[in-house]
Design an enzyme around this catalytic site. Sequence first.
Site, short mmCIF file in Angstrom:
data_model
loop_
_atom_site.label_atom_id
_atom_site.label_comp_id
_atom_site.label_asym_id
_atom_site.label_seq_id
_atom_site.Cartn_x
_atom_site.Cartn_y
_atom_site.Cartn_z
N SER A 117 20.51 -4.85 -8.74
CA SER A 117 20.34 -4.20 -7.45
C SER A 117 21.48 -3.24 -7.16
CB SER A 117 20.27 -5.26 -6.34
OG SER A 117 20.36 -4.66 -5.06
N TYR A 141 24.36 -11.87 -1.56
CA TYR A 141 23.27 -11.42 -2.42
C TYR A 141 23.78 -10.46 -3.50
CZ TYR A 141 19.37 -8.57 -4.02
OH TYR A 141 18.50 -7.88 -4.81
N LYS A 145 24.04 -10.86 -7.78
CA LYS A 145 23.49 -9.93 -8.78
C LYS A 145 24.58 -9.49 -9.75
CE LYS A 145 19.12 -9.65 -7.87
NZ LYS A 145 18.14 -10.09 -8.88
#
Length: 326
Positions: A117, A141, A145
């Site tokens: 991402s 988050y 990643k």
Amino acid sequence: MTWLVTGGAGYIGAHVVRRLQADGYPVVVLDDLSTGDPGRVPDDVPLVEAAVTDRRAVGRVLREHRVGGVVHLAARKSPAESVARPNWYHRENVGGVAALLDAMSGAGVRRLVFSSSAAVYGVPAGSVVNERTPAAPINPYGRTKLAGERLIRTAGGADGLSWLALRYFNVVGAAAPRLADRVPANLVPIVFAALAAGVPVTVTGADYPTRDGTGVRDYVHVLDVADAHAAAVRRLCTGPPTARVLNVGTGRGYSVLDVLSRIGAVTARPVPYRIGPRRPGDPPEVIADPTLIGRQLGWRAAHDLTDMVASAWLAWSTPPVPATPG
């Protein structure tokens, strides 16, 4: 060669499954269906309901279906939720990558496409980011990643893994109503939900140093994202071993007000909005530099913002055909 797609019943995953099928690859899907819809998975694609954190279940699928490569999309993906549940996000996302790599090593599977991402970039110093831009995620988050990428890089050195990590930007659009993104967590479905409810959209910040004061982002059609995965699979099947991170974006930025205007034009309905405060940590402008993926995979986005909004609106406003029991 059979490819396992984890998260293949999800919004992006279902598009990837269909794209790989179109290229002639046998596909099997592993999804825990916590957010995925089994109706998105084609009838002729085996669907295994299991979590990617379940190493034994993953290993069993790899062996039973004689899988030669994995496209790993299964993950928790809400930045806001990750702030509220950071340990869970680490366990699900980083733990999922670790369990998958373990299972792949045990089954002798040496090809991996990882769904990463643009969240790994955090708040970059410049508006355009390439793969050399320092990764400095600002939420759990994004950190999961980046941790996943690092685990894969380590495994690549230890196990001879050939891998590509695709850092995609803001994904929009749909190929069919059944595949639509109906969760109002991203800008376009948020606007559609507001139009349906007859309430104004809240624009989070209008005092950024951008052309109209609202945040600017790189939006990319989900069909282009699926094509990028297919290009990555082809590269892993036909080329020498590789280990690369690649941006998946258009190289063009649109502001929030640009998107609202385009939605109004496509739907023939004005989009009322109100200005709210900025969200903490939101950068003014983040745009992908897609040069490297073009050079490495021959990939380039084919759709513009109007294509994205029009396909998303058609899918959103058309009731999905119920899945046939079978």
